[in-house]
Design an enzyme around this catalytic site. Structure first.
Site, PDB file in Angstrom:
ATOM      1  N   ASP A  56       1.563   9.157  -6.212  1.00 49.42           N
ATOM      2  CA  ASP A  56       1.596  10.497  -6.143  1.00 49.42           C
ATOM      3  C   ASP A  56       1.835  10.998  -4.614  1.00 49.42           C
ATOM      4  OD1 ASP A  56      -0.796   9.484  -5.157  1.00 49.42           O
ATOM      5  OD2 ASP A  56      -2.014  11.097  -5.917  1.00 49.42           O
TER       6      ASP A  56
ATOM      7  N   HIS B 286       0.975   5.262  -2.415  1.00 45.77           N
ATOM      8  CA  HIS B 286       0.775   5.844  -3.535  1.00 45.77           C
ATOM      9  C   HIS B 286       1.746   6.358  -4.286  1.00 45.77           C
ATOM     10  CE1 HIS B 286      -3.753   5.545  -2.451  1.00 45.77           C
ATOM     11  NE2 HIS B 286      -3.289   5.436  -1.149  1.00 45.77           N
TER      12      HIS B 286
ATOM     13  N   HIS C  14       0.938  -1.252   0.034  1.00 43.92           N
ATOM     14  CA  HIS C  14       0.034   0.058  -0.079  1.00 43.92           C
ATOM     15  C   HIS C  14       0.796   1.269   0.088  1.00 43.92           C
ATOM     16  CE1 HIS C  14      -3.962   1.805   1.061  1.00 43.92           C
ATOM     17  NE2 HIS C  14      -3.489   2.795   1.033  1.00 43.92           N
TER      18      HIS C  14
ATOM     19  N   ASP D  92       1.816   4.014   2.851  1.00 43.34           N
ATOM     20  CA  ASP D  92       0.631   4.889   2.308  1.00 43.34           C
ATOM     21  C   ASP D  92       1.391   5.918   1.558  1.00 43.34           C
ATOM     22  OD1 ASP D  92      -1.807   5.442   1.949  1.00 43.34           O
ATOM     23  OD2 ASP D  92      -2.177   6.432   3.747  1.00 43.34           O
TER      24      ASP D  92
ATOM     25  N   GLY E 293     -10.084   7.493  -1.776  1.00 38.90           N
ATOM     26  CA  GLY E 293     -10.826   8.982  -1.847  1.00 38.90           C
ATOM     27  C   GLY E 293     -11.494   9.003  -0.371  1.00 38.90           C
TER      28      GLY E 293
ATOM     29  N   HIS F 146      -9.829   0.732  -0.301  1.00 37.94           N
ATOM     30  CA  HIS F 146      -9.502   1.358   0.878  1.00 37.94           C
ATOM     31  C   HIS F 146     -10.860   1.307   1.669  1.00 37.94           C
ATOM     32  CE1 HIS F 146      -6.156   3.355  -1.564  1.00 37.94           C
ATOM     33  NE2 HIS F 146      -5.799   4.181  -0.188  1.00 37.94           N
TER      34      HIS F 146
ATOM     35  N   GLU G 188     -10.762   3.308   7.227  1.00 34.14           N
ATOM     36  CA  GLU G 188      -9.872   4.141   7.495  1.00 34.14           C
ATOM     37  C   GLU G 188     -10.401   5.255   8.410  1.00 34.14           C
ATOM     38  OE1 GLU G 188      -6.274   7.011   5.419  1.00 34.14           O
ATOM     39  OE2 GLU G 188      -7.839   5.951   4.188  1.00 34.14           O
TER      40      GLU G 188
END
Length: 347
Positions: free
Chosen positions: A8, A6, A4, A285, A166, A193, A196
């Site tokens: 970006d 990202h 996991h 993350d 998101g 996701h 969370e």
């Protein structure tokens, strides 16, 4: 092993500054690399998932042409290799990188090329890393079926799965059932996701309506556990299902603290879930926003909970067991790479 992460959320601050200058992107809060890195960490440290997600406007803003995507992906692979990661699944949302005219296919192909370039560079420095990607759809948008089809189209090129991400509140995973049904029909892997910033209903929908293979974060499964004064744990049906079915939890401790999913590392459910032997994996993350690496996450857990090398090996093997590549490849990495490396540390 990293499941996991990202794309970006892991840019080098210096790269953001250089790309912003090339693009004429005017909105950076600083053009000093050290200051910019500190800004991302502090801006993300708000206790709100929504505010945390706002920081991505700057990174996504400079990832809008092919050259930038190749560069960012290559540096990602190099940075992971330098941290000792030998296998990673890095996720990104193609739909967020098309504002300057790239097609979705262009975005995916650029990132895949970047991963290959970065892996070759790492190999030249004597470091081995395999980087695959997950294609993410944004849960507030309406392109999930399109992105799911894209993931299937490129699954033999380095895309190993699909994801939605998101803000959870108000955007349940069941809004994207069409995408998940398509993926199951295509024998494709996906993670969601869930659990969370939102609680058990999000996890339940992700599992029982959407059929997810893994839970992205899943930290709120702890809401279905009750710890008595004597330390005994009563487990609800959903938590028992997750543990019994060995549903992988993609835990990201530092990020969870930043977004308010946990108050501190000592209070993070990862400790209890590990003690109860859920399928816990440890992840980064967003390495830029959280100012972390996989090494730092594991080190912090070891210091906080007293874990030794055997515990860290358990997290690592859990991740490899839960990866979206084939069984033979997973087994080879466990037996030929992970276990020998930890054997030297454990003695």
């Amino acid at each position: 092993m990293l499941l996991h992460d990202h794309l970006d959320g892991g840019l080098r601050p210096g790269t953001i500054i250089e790309l912003a200058e090339e693009f004429g992107y005017p909105s950076l809060p600083s053009t000093d690399a050290e200051e910019l890195g500190e800004w991302f960490a502090s801006a993300a440290d708000s206790g709100s998932l929504e505010r945390y997600l706002e920081t991505f406007s700057h990174t996504v803003g400079v990832m809008q042409d092919r050259a930038a995507l190749v560069r960012v992906a290559a540096e990602c692979a190099e940075d992971l290799a330098a941290d000792g990661v030998v296998y990673a699944e890095v996720r990104f949302a193609p739909e967020q990188h098309v504002t300057r005219g790239l097609a979705l296919e262009d975005v995916v192909e650029a990132v895949l090329e970047g991963f290959r370039v970065g892996a070759r560079r790492a190999a030249g420095d004597g470091r081995r890393v395999q980087v695959y990607c997950l294609l993410t759809a944004m849960r507030h948008a309406a392109r999930s079926r399109e992105i799911a089809e894209l993931a299937v189209r490129y699954r033999d090129e380095g895309v190993v799965g699909f994801d939605i991400a998101g803000a959870e509140a108000g955007f349940p995973p069941t809004r994207h059932l069409d995408a998940f049904e398509y993926l199951r029909q295509q024998n494709a892997h996906f993670t969601i996701h869930a659990g969370e910033a939102f609680g058990l209903p999000s996890i339940w929908e992700a599992l029982q309506w959407c059929g997810t293979d893994r839970l992205g974060h899943g930290v709120r499964i702890v809401d279905d556990l009750e710890v008595g004064d004597d330390g005994q744990v009563r487990m609800g049906r959903l938590a028992a299902y997750v543990r019994d079915k060995r549903i992988p939890l993609e835990m990201c401790p530092s990020s969870n603290i930043q977004t308010g999913a946990a108050k501190s590392l000592a209070e993070h459910p990862v400790g209890l879930l590990t003690r109860l032997r859920f399928r816990v994996t440890v992840n980064t993350d967003n390495r830029l926003m959280s100012g972390c690496s996989l090494t730092s996450e594991l080190t912090d857990l070891a210091h906080t909970f007293g874990y030794g090398w055997a515990d860290l090996r358990w997290f690592t093997v859990n991740a490899m067991k839960s990866a979206f590549i084939g069984f033979d490849e997973r087994l080879a990495l466990i037996n030929d790479v992970i276990k020998p490396a930890y054997a030297q540390l454990i003695g």
